[in-house]
Motif scaffolding. Structure first.
Motif, PDB file in Angstrom:
ATOM      1  N   LYS A 181      30.338 133.160  96.248  1.00  0.00           N
ATOM      2  CA  LYS A 181      29.760 132.667  97.489  1.00  0.00           C
ATOM      3  C   LYS A 181      31.041 131.981  98.249  1.00  0.00           C
ATOM      4  CE  LYS A 181      25.143 131.555  96.256  1.00  0.00           C
ATOM      5  NZ  LYS A 181      24.274 130.706  95.645  1.00  0.00           N
ATOM      6  N   ALA A 182      31.914 131.157  97.606  1.00  0.00           N
ATOM      7  CA  ALA A 182      32.799 130.570  98.167  1.00  0.00           C
ATOM      8  C   ALA A 182      33.726 131.509  99.014  1.00  0.00           C
ATOM      9  CB  ALA A 182      33.842 129.715  97.511  1.00  0.00           C
ATOM     10  N   ILE A 183      33.953 132.921  98.420  1.00  0.00           N
ATOM     11  CA  ILE A 183      34.924 133.569  99.107  1.00  0.00           C
ATOM     12  C   ILE A 183      34.071 134.240 100.511  1.00  0.00           C
ATOM     13  CG2 ILE A 183      35.666 136.185  99.009  1.00  0.00           C
ATOM     14  CD1 ILE A 183      36.172 135.604  96.012  1.00  0.00           C
ATOM     15  N   ILE A 184      32.706 134.428 100.376  1.00  0.00           N
ATOM     16  CA  ILE A 184      32.054 134.710 101.726  1.00  0.00           C
ATOM     17  C   ILE A 184      32.224 133.640 102.708  1.00  0.00           C
ATOM     18  CG2 ILE A 184      29.975 134.975 102.462  1.00  0.00           C
ATOM     19  CD1 ILE A 184      29.026 136.402  99.773  1.00  0.00           C
ATOM     20  N   GLY A 185      32.162 132.388 102.212  1.00  0.00           N
ATOM     21  CA  GLY A 185      32.446 131.172 102.952  1.00  0.00           C
ATOM     22  C   GLY A 185      33.773 131.148 103.498  1.00  0.00           C
ATOM     23  N   GLY A 186      34.630 131.203 102.553  1.00  0.00           N
ATOM     24  CA  GLY A 186      36.155 131.495 102.971  1.00  0.00           C
ATOM     25  C   GLY A 186      36.412 132.446 104.070  1.00  0.00           C
ATOM     26  N   GLY A 187      35.699 133.708 103.993  1.00  0.00           N
ATOM     27  CA  GLY A 187      36.044 134.492 105.033  1.00  0.00           C
ATOM     28  C   GLY A 187      35.678 134.132 106.443  1.00  0.00           C
ATOM     29  N   PHE A 376      34.953 115.566 108.122  1.00  0.00           N
ATOM     30  CA  PHE A 376      36.094 115.174 109.096  1.00  0.00           C
ATOM     31  C   PHE A 376      36.121 116.601 110.316  1.00  0.00           C
ATOM     32  CE2 PHE A 376      40.396 115.713 110.009  1.00  0.00           C
ATOM     33  CZ  PHE A 376      40.708 114.357 110.998  1.00  0.00           C
ATOM     34  N   PRO A 377      36.038 116.243 111.059  1.00  0.00           N
ATOM     35  CA  PRO A 377      35.651 116.946 112.598  1.00  0.00           C
ATOM     36  C   PRO A 377      36.667 118.210 112.769  1.00  0.00           C
ATOM     37  CG  PRO A 377      35.920 114.704 113.256  1.00  0.00           C
ATOM     38  CD  PRO A 377      35.747 114.775 111.808  1.00  0.00           C
ATOM     39  N   LEU A 378      37.993 117.760 112.446  1.00  0.00           N
ATOM     40  CA  LEU A 378      38.955 118.749 112.612  1.00  0.00           C
ATOM     41  C   LEU A 378      39.260 119.760 111.519  1.00  0.00           C
ATOM     42  CD1 LEU A 378      41.931 116.624 114.325  1.00  0.00           C
ATOM     43  CD2 LEU A 378      40.262 118.358 115.239  1.00  0.00           C
ATOM     44  N   THR A 379      38.696 119.471 110.318  1.00  0.00           N
ATOM     45  CA  THR A 379      38.515 120.407 109.279  1.00  0.00           C
ATOM     46  C   THR A 379      37.141 121.177 109.064  1.00  0.00           C
ATOM     47  OG1 THR A 379      38.606 118.759 107.761  1.00  0.00           O
ATOM     48  CG2 THR A 379      40.658 119.755 108.165  1.00  0.00           C
ATOM     49  N   SER A 380      35.993 120.338 109.493  1.00  0.00           N
ATOM     50  CA  SER A 380      34.966 120.445 109.057  1.00  0.00           C
ATOM     51  C   SER A 380      34.264 122.174 109.359  1.00  0.00           C
ATOM     52  CB  SER A 380      33.719 119.563 109.659  1.00  0.00           C
ATOM     53  OG  SER A 380      33.651 119.951 110.842  1.00  0.00           O
ATOM     54  N   PRO A 381      34.768 122.748 110.482  1.00  0.00           N
ATOM     55  CA  PRO A 381      34.337 124.084 110.659  1.00  0.00           C
ATOM     56  C   PRO A 381      34.603 124.787 109.514  1.00  0.00           C
ATOM     57  CG  PRO A 381      35.239 122.916 112.732  1.00  0.00           C
ATOM     58  CD  PRO A 381      35.365 122.197 111.578  1.00  0.00           C
ATOM     59  N   ILE A 382      35.912 124.793 109.180  1.00  0.00           N
ATOM     60  CA  ILE A 382      36.354 125.714 108.114  1.00  0.00           C
ATOM     61  C   ILE A 382      35.702 125.517 106.819  1.00  0.00           C
ATOM     62  CG2 ILE A 382      38.363 126.633 106.793  1.00  0.00           C
ATOM     63  CD1 ILE A 382      39.962 126.236 109.475  1.00  0.00           C
ATOM     64  N   VAL A 383      35.707 124.164 106.436  1.00  0.00           N
ATOM     65  CA  VAL A 383      35.730 123.582 104.917  1.00  0.00           C
ATOM     66  C   VAL A 383      34.059 123.883 104.560  1.00  0.00           C
ATOM     67  CG1 VAL A 383      35.743 121.708 103.241  1.00  0.00           C
ATOM     68  CG2 VAL A 383      37.510 122.333 104.840  1.00  0.00           C
ATOM     69  N   MET A 384      33.269 123.158 105.906  1.00  0.00           N
ATOM     70  CA  MET A 384      31.703 123.342 105.568  1.00  0.00           C
ATOM     71  C   MET A 384      31.355 124.891 105.286  1.00  0.00           C
ATOM     72  SD  MET A 384      29.282 121.476 105.290  1.00  0.00           S
ATOM     73  CE  MET A 384      28.900 119.934 105.949  1.00  0.00           C
ATOM     74  N   LEU A 385      31.848 125.769 106.153  1.00  0.00           N
ATOM     75  CA  LEU A 385      31.496 126.977 106.248  1.00  0.00           C
ATOM     76  C   LEU A 385      31.718 127.798 104.458  1.00  0.00           C
ATOM     77  CD1 LEU A 385      32.184 128.381 109.649  1.00  0.00           C
ATOM     78  CD2 LEU A 385      29.975 128.125 108.465  1.00  0.00           C
ATOM     79  N   MET A 386      32.599 127.104 103.954  1.00  0.00           N
ATOM     80  CA  MET A 386      32.992 127.686 102.648  1.00  0.00           C
ATOM     81  C   MET A 386      31.965 127.224 101.708  1.00  0.00           C
ATOM     82  SD  MET A 386      37.121 127.140 102.180  1.00  0.00           S
ATOM     83  CE  MET A 386      38.251 128.255 103.396  1.00  0.00           C
ATOM     84  N   ARG A 387      31.301 126.121 101.907  1.00  0.00           N
ATOM     85  CA  ARG A 387      30.531 125.299 101.071  1.00  0.00           C
ATOM     86  C   ARG A 387      28.864 126.002 101.521  1.00  0.00           C
ATOM     87  NH1 ARG A 387      30.231 119.359 101.716  1.00  0.00           N
ATOM     88  NH2 ARG A 387      28.818 119.401 100.084  1.00  0.00           N
ATOM     89  N   LEU A 388      28.754 126.402 102.678  1.00  0.00           N
ATOM     90  CA  LEU A 388      27.322 126.574 103.045  1.00  0.00           C
ATOM     91  C   LEU A 388      26.739 127.890 102.482  1.00  0.00           C
ATOM     92  CD1 LEU A 388      27.134 125.814 106.706  1.00  0.00           C
ATOM     93  CD2 LEU A 388      25.960 124.869 104.978  1.00  0.00           C
ATOM     94  N   PRO A 389      27.383 128.821 101.838  1.00  0.00           N
ATOM     95  CA  PRO A 389      26.732 130.007 101.211  1.00  0.00           C
ATOM     96  C   PRO A 389      25.805 129.491 100.108  1.00  0.00           C
ATOM     97  CG  PRO A 389      28.984 130.507 101.622  1.00  0.00           C
ATOM     98  CD  PRO A 389      28.917 129.360 101.895  1.00  0.00           C
ATOM     99  N   GLY A 390      26.014 128.611  99.574  1.00  0.00           N
ATOM    100  CA  GLY A 390      25.105 128.011  98.517  1.00  0.00           C
ATOM    101  C   GLY A 390      23.875 127.484  99.058  1.00  0.00           C
ATOM    102  N   GLY A 391      23.634 127.491 100.242  1.00  0.00           N
ATOM    103  CA  GLY A 391      22.317 127.072 100.819  1.00  0.00           C
ATOM    104  C   GLY A 391      22.369 125.642 101.163  1.00  0.00           C
ATOM    105  N   ILE A 392      21.455 125.044 101.993  1.00  0.00           N
ATOM    106  CA  ILE A 392      21.389 123.809 102.239  1.00  0.00           C
ATOM    107  C   ILE A 392      20.007 123.070 101.416  1.00  0.00           C
ATOM    108  CG2 ILE A 392      20.255 122.302 103.941  1.00  0.00           C
ATOM    109  CD1 ILE A 392      21.712 123.748 105.984  1.00  0.00           C
TER     110      ILE A 392
END
Lengths: 446, 310
Positions: A181-187, A376-392
């Motif tokens: 999942k992290a790889i998909i989010g990382g992508g 943190f807004p300058l990193t959240s677009p990338i880091v949050m997307l890596m976490r999100l495949p686990g769902g909300i």
């Protein structure tokens, strides 16, 4: 009338970009290069794999009889009833990778001590490892026999074991699914970073071009600087999206074509790399079909709709923030060489986000560092997307964190665009000065 | 006569530096108004404020009798001093884009562009890229784009730079033509001979302040000081001149000539030209007697020097 100007600007910026020669060349060349690289790597791997090492074995001992199993990488030729010298000669003549000599002695320890591997060049680990494994296994078995463990019992000892993992609701959890999942989010995160760096740079160069060609004052006597900046950012991103879509479509088509033509088996590639089977150990337990199905189900259960819609939200906000900064930098300088000092601080949070993502989010998607950087807004677009495949929610990212990070992002977006627009407005009319940070701060108050 | 544009105590500071300090101007309708001043005097800042590119810290600008509004930019045409075009865009496409930004529809813009391209004889450049154009060609296109939407107020900042004398004349005639058709024109330049030729009114900015403005003729009258240029043939140069010098203010160094043919300046105490001419005609035959009116350039230099001297 005011409203009809923004589409005009967007259209011009878009057309200027997609008609640009180097842009066109890159659009059509990149997929070819990319697919070429992948095909080359796949081909080389295949060639490498088919290059099997052949080792000659002169076994005079009864301790080792049927232990040498042919593997993917090595196979063996057994010499029988010849002297060591002859075996060496034959090995050389046959062009084998080496000769393993196992002499005949009373006890195993002596046999092992007096065994030699002969080769012209220092042997590689791929050749030696399986041989050493055989010796090691035999020695262990021998030791255990003296403790009263029978060979049958010894085989049982080597049963591999995996712990069963379940969720609290009793559903089977899968090993490695978090990494997947992290790889998909990382992508997704990586995509955002690349997009920001490439097309943010385009926005910046386009601003610099308007400054150096001196058309800027003509334009802003007709439209507001903010409109121009916005139109530029939107037009350039649309060109970028066009390019991305062309890349993805043509790369997939090409990739498909290449693999069809060369018959490279993608699934074969991946299993070989991930499952090196140790010799001597019983054949690896097959992943049962229902586990494969579970993986597939988990994959399908990744909240794709949610993920893609949130990807768009984070992508748009993140990109707008960064490209406004790029536009402001372009406005502040006279030529591209002056941009270096300002660009580094932009790239920094992006790189940080990617590294934090790969090192921290992969191992612990909901740990404090992952949470911090995904807010943190300058990193959240990338880091949050890596976490999100686990769902909300349950088992995934808590809803409040998603909402908070989006809120932070929106506030930052408004603030940054306001700052950038101010610097842009002043900067585009300043010529001949290499600005400092102090100067930029002064511009904010003009 | 109405004023197309009125600036009231317009002040603009950049940091601690004044760019404009309480500058007030009235620009009458349908005239050519020269905005003069040395580099850094604040001309460009004032023009940018009129174009709403920057905004004053205090003071106000009235356009056509009411405060300047954002939509007024459609009624203003501005040719900046720092001007250029997108290099990789085609000429026609670019002119259309700029015209549309000023609010013209595409078809209307096309029609007017065709007219102007033919008028300035650059019709066959429509499909060329700007980077192939000479500087003068590019300037012509910029001029066309500035006037295309038929604005009430035209602002030209150094319009003749980059033109050869022939094309500069063409543009000058076009500017006069536009004025005749009813446009009001603000003309900012360093080239004083064109000010003399074109401007009815002038304002002089210096160190962020307005130090002089009004009708050019009136200003010239203020600045003339009864100086006359004389060319005459004396019967006896030495005695004749000595005689004149004892009565009138003649600079010796300014006397040029030989064999009785003299060329000099004289400054009379009052408007009493009759007596001087009578005296002169007794000892010399007068070829030429002309009042020296100060040029705009003289006034410019003198006022700025006076101001600096203080």
């Amino acid at each position: 009338m005011e409203n009809s100007k923004l589409p005009l600007i967007i259209r011009r910026e878009y057309m200027a970009k997609v008609r640009n020669k180097s842009f066109v060349i890159m659009t059509f060349l990149s997929p070819i290069l990319m697919v070429g690289m992948i095909a080359l790597i796949a081909y080389l791997t295949k060639v490498n794999d088919s290059d099997k090492k052949v080792v000659g074995i002169l076994n005079q001992s009864d301790y080792f009889s049927t232990d040498f199993n042919i593997t993917d990488r090595t196979s063996y030729i057994f010499f029988e009833d010849i002297s060591l010298e002859k075996a060496k000669d034959s090995t050389l003549h046959l062009g084998l990778s080496g000769l393993l000599y196992i002499p005949d002695y009373e006890n195993l320890e002596e046999v092992v001590m007096e065994s030699y591997f002969y080769s012209k060049e220092p042997p590689s680990a791929a050749v030696l490892d399986p041989l050493e494994d055989v010796f090691q296994e035999r020695l262990r078995q021998r030791k255990l026999l003296t403790f009263g463990v029978s060979p049958e019992e010894f085989k049982l000892l080597n049963q591999p074991f995996e712990i069963n993992i379940l969720t609290f609701s009793g559903k089977q959890n899968l090993k490695g699914i978090n990494e997947l999942k992290a790889i998909i989010g990382g992508g997704f995160g990586y995509l955002i970073m690349m997009f920001i760096i490439i097309y943010g740079g385009f926005v910046m160069r386009s601003v610099i071009e308007e400054k150096t060609s001196r058309i800027i004052e003509v334009i802003i006597s007709s439209v507001k600087p903010f409109q121009l900046m916005l139109g530029k950012i939107i037009g350039t991103s649309l060109a970028g999206i066009t390019q991305f879509v062309i890349w993805i479509l043509s790369a997939s088509l090409l990739l498909f074509a290449v693999f069809m033509i060369f018959g490279i088996d993608l699934t074969g590639l991946s299993t070989q790399q991930s499952l090196p089977s140790p010799l001597g150990a019983p054949a690896p337990v097959d992943v049962p079909m229902d586990a494969m199905q579970l993986y597939a189900m988990e994959f399908l259960e990744i909240p794709w709709v949610l993920l893609i819609s949130l990807f768009l939200v984070y992508f748009i906000l993140g990109y707008l923030i960064y490209s406004s900064i790029y536009a402001a930098i372009g406005a502040a300088v006279d030529n591209e060489t002056d941009t270096q000092q300002f660009i580094f601080p932009i790239i920094l949070p992006l790189m940080l986000a990617i590294y934090v993502g790969f090192f921290s989010v992969f191992s612990n998607p909901h740990g404090p560092i992952a949470v911090g950087f995904s807010l943190f807004p300058l990193t959240s677009p990338i880091v949050m997307l890596m976490r999100l495949p686990g769902g909300i929610g349950d088992g995934g990212v808590p809803l409040w964190q998603v909402l908070t990070s989006i809120l932070f992002l929106i506030i930052t977006f408004i603030a940054i665009v306001w700052f950038a627009a101010k610097i842009y407005r002043v900067g585009i009319l300043m010529y001949g000065k290499k600005p400092t940070y102090k100067e930029l701060y002064k511009w904010l108050r003009y | 006569m109405n004023n197309i544009l009125v600036a009231q105590e317009v002040t603009k500071k950049f940091g601690n530096q004044y760019a404009l300090n309480k500058v007030s101007l009235s620009i009458p309708e349908n005239c050519i108004y020269g905005l003069l001043g040395p580099n850094g005097a604040g001309k460009t800042t004032l023009i940018r404020i009129i174009n709403q590119i920057t905004f004053p810290d205090s003071g106000s600008v009235l356009f056509d009798g009411r405060p300047l509004r954002p939509q007024d930019i459609a009624s203003i045409g501005y040719l900046p001093e720092e001007r250029g075009l997108y290099k990789s865009m085609k000429v026609g496409e670019q002119a259309l884009y700029l015209a549309q930004l000023k609010g013209l529809t595409k078809s209307e813009a096309k029609k007017r562009l065709k007219y102007w391209f033919e008028r300035l004889e650059i019709g066959d450049w429509w499909n060329r890229k700007v980077q192939e154009l000479s500087k003068g060609m590019a300037q012509k296109i910029q001029f066309i784009v500035t006037v295309l939407h038929q604005p009430k107020l035209l602002i030209f900042d150094e319009p003749f730079s980059g033109f050869d004398p022939i094309n500069a004349n063409i543009i000058k005639d076009e500017i006069i033509n536009l004025k005749d058709q009813g446009a009001s024109i603000i003309f900012s330049t360093h080239r004083m001979e064109s000010v003399e030729e074109l401007c009815e009114y002038i304002a002089l900015l210096h160190n962020s302040e307005k130090i002089l403005d009004g009708k050019l003729d009136d200003i010239k009258k203020q600045y003339k000081n009864n100086t006359f240029e004389v060319i005459a043939d004396f019967e006896n140069t030495n005695t004749g001149l000595e005689n004149l010098k004892s009565h009138y203010n003649i600079g010796i160094d300014e006397i040029k000539g030989q064999n009785g043919h003299c060329h000099f300046n004289v400054r009379l105490p009052s408007d009493d030209t009759k007596r001087f001419l009578a005296d002169l005609s007794t000892i010399a035959s007068v070829n030429s007697f002309v009042e020296t009116v100060p040029s705009a350039s003289d006034i410019f230099i003198k006022t700025v020097k006076d101001k600096n001297g203080k």
